[in-house]
Design an enzyme around this catalytic site. Structure first.
Site, short mmCIF file in Angstrom:
data_model
loop_
_atom_site.label_atom_id
_atom_site.label_comp_id
_atom_site.label_asym_id
_atom_site.label_seq_id
_atom_site.Cartn_x
_atom_site.Cartn_y
_atom_site.Cartn_z
N GLY A 84 0.79 -1.22 0.00
CA GLY A 84 0.00 0.00 0.00
C GLY A 84 0.82 1.27 0.00
N GLU A 93 5.01 -6.23 0.94
CA GLU A 93 4.37 -6.56 -0.34
C GLU A 93 4.11 -5.32 -1.19
OE1 GLU A 93 0.81 -8.59 0.75
OE2 GLU A 93 1.84 -10.40 1.41
N PRO A 94 5.13 -4.70 -1.76
CA PRO A 94 4.89 -3.55 -2.64
C PRO A 94 4.42 -3.99 -4.02
CG PRO A 94 7.22 -4.07 -2.59
CD PRO A 94 6.56 -5.01 -1.63
N CYS A 115 -18.75 5.09 -24.03
CA CYS A 115 -20.10 5.63 -23.90
C CYS A 115 -20.51 5.76 -22.43
CB CYS A 115 -21.09 4.76 -24.66
SG CYS A 115 -20.80 4.78 -26.43
#
Length: 444
Positions: A259, A301-302, A371
């Site tokens: 994170g 945990e990058p 769209c």
């Protein structure tokens, strides 16, 4: 492969601060990444196209290894994964964090060692678990009590599987409410505060097939302050102390997730990795000393912080529309290759490349071709006032959660990915064609 020769001058302008370190300005109005002019990539591979700087990815892996020499660094594959990316991560000595059988199989069939892979997921399918056990994944992170019996049964009475437990420390951190996962009111993990995590851990200890190696927590994404990680360390070590008192358990691993926030536009804050490493290390040592426990091995945990700044997205301008006080610059991509602005309100800093403009800057909104009124890539940004159809726009910090989240909306087809390094460009992932789409459509 194409070899070009680009002057080695490194631009120093503040507006290039979020670009890959290899970015140069061979001529006014031009940019090159990894020694390859972006205009050449757009001409050769068409647009939209994603560019990934291999040297930037590798250098960011090494930065993490240097900052946390005593830790296991796992690249979070959800940010972006392809075979080349798995190969680079392997060569740089990192492990891998995956969330599905698809990510796991792609990595292992590329040659990534399965014992250096951790499987996550709040709702793992039978296929996810069966694939993990078949391939010999290193760790499985248990996210809910219902997984315990299912996993033990899948392992079998004579098997063994290392597991961790994802706990929720009750911390609100992250750049947007939709990417905060450390609070008690979201779908991930087992809360510490109400004893839910302790109860699940007691059940795991009753399953001899499952070997509990540590606790895992992930606070959220795009966090730019060190403080939430320090609070998490204290709360998770507190749980470790209670487990030791209750069960005599000493857990050798603590996974603090990732994170780590990065800057998407010049001047935005980013998490200071050196400060994070030093303060987490000190906080963990102090908390464990207070608890009377040995210091567990850290796992980090990058994902975004490794691949995000290494990526650049290239688009062609298709139309420029003046509506009242607004100027809309429409490009040939959009929310099908980058849904993040629509999901999280993320803001980017696109740049005109390929020609030198002397026009004064004007405020515009860069929109996609889909769209949906919400198909906006960059709101209220400045581009040269003479921006026109056919111009090339480059968007930095495009490596994470863009191609990884790309969709088939409007059957436009997902863009290709091109790697650059040392003046060479090579295709890693080809453009999704209409024939690809037709082949999946098997009914009539």
């Amino acid at each position: 492969m194409t070899t070009v020769h680009v002057p080695a001058s490194r631009p120093t302008a503040a507006d290039l601060s979020v670009w890959p370190a290899s970015t140069t300005e061979p001529a006014r109005g031009d940019l090159a990444v990894g020694g390859v002019p972006l205009t050449e990539i757009a001409d050769r591979f068409s647009t939209p196209v994603y560019v990934l700087d291999e040297a930037e990815v590798r250098e960011r892996c090494r930065t993490y290894r240097d900052a946390f020499p005593e830790a296991d660094i796992l690249y979070a594959a959800k940010a972006f994964l392809c075979r080349a990316m798995a190969h680079w991560i392997d060569e740089e000595g990192l492990g891998l964090d995956v969330c599905s059988a698809g990510e796991l199989e792609l990595a292992v069939t590329t040659g990534f060692p399965p014992d250096r892979i951790v499987l996550h997921g709040n709702a793992k399918s039978p296929r996810d678990l069966d694939t993990a056990l078949r391939l010999g994944v290193g760790r499985i992170v248990i996210d809910s009590p219902s997984e315990i019996a299912r996993l033990a049964a899948a392992v079998g009475p004579d098997g063994h599987q290392k597991v961790m437990v994802r706990v929720v420390p009750g911390i609100s951190a992250g750049g947007h409410a939709k990417i905060r996962t450390g609070t008690d009111d979201q779908k991930f993990g087992l809360p510490i505060a109400d004893g839910y995590a302790q109860h699940a851990i007691a059940r795991i200890l009753g399953q001899p097939q499952l070997r509990l190696t540590g606790l895992h927590c992930h606070l959220g994404s795009q966090i730019t302050s060190v403080k939430p990680y320090l609070v998490a360390v204290r709360r998770v070590v507190g749980l470790m102390m209670r487990l030791h008192e209750q069960h005599g358990l000493v857990l050798p691993e603590l996974d603090l997730g990732g994170g780590h926030g990065i800057a998407y536009r010049p001047g935005e804050p980013a998490l200071d990795l050196t400060t994070l490493a030093g303060r987490v290390r000190a906080e963990l040592a102090d908390a464990c000393a207070t608890a009377g426990l040995p210091v567990p091995r850290l796992v980090i945990e990058p994902g975004r912080a490794v691949v995000g700044p290494a990526g650049v997205a290239l688009y062609r301008v298709l139309a420029v529309k003046h509506t009242g006080r607004h100027v809309f610059v429409a490009v040939d991509g959009g929310m099908s290759d980058n849904p993040r602005p629509a999901l999280y309100g993320v803001r980017y800093a696109p740049r005109l490349v390929g020609r030198r403009s002397t026009a004064a800057p004007a405020g515009v909104t860069v929109v996609g071709r889909h769209c949906e009124a919400g198909d906006v890539l960059a709101s209220d940004v400045e581009l040269p006032g003479d921006v026109r159809p056919g111009d090339l726009l480059a968007v930095p910090v495009a490596g994470a959660y863009q191609l990884a989240m790309a969709s088939g909306y409007n059957l436009v087809g997902r863009p290709p990915l091109v790697a650059v390094r040392d003046g060479r460009a090579r295709l890693l992932v080809r453009r999704e064609s209409l024939e690809d789409i037709r082949r999946r459509d098997v009914g009539l």
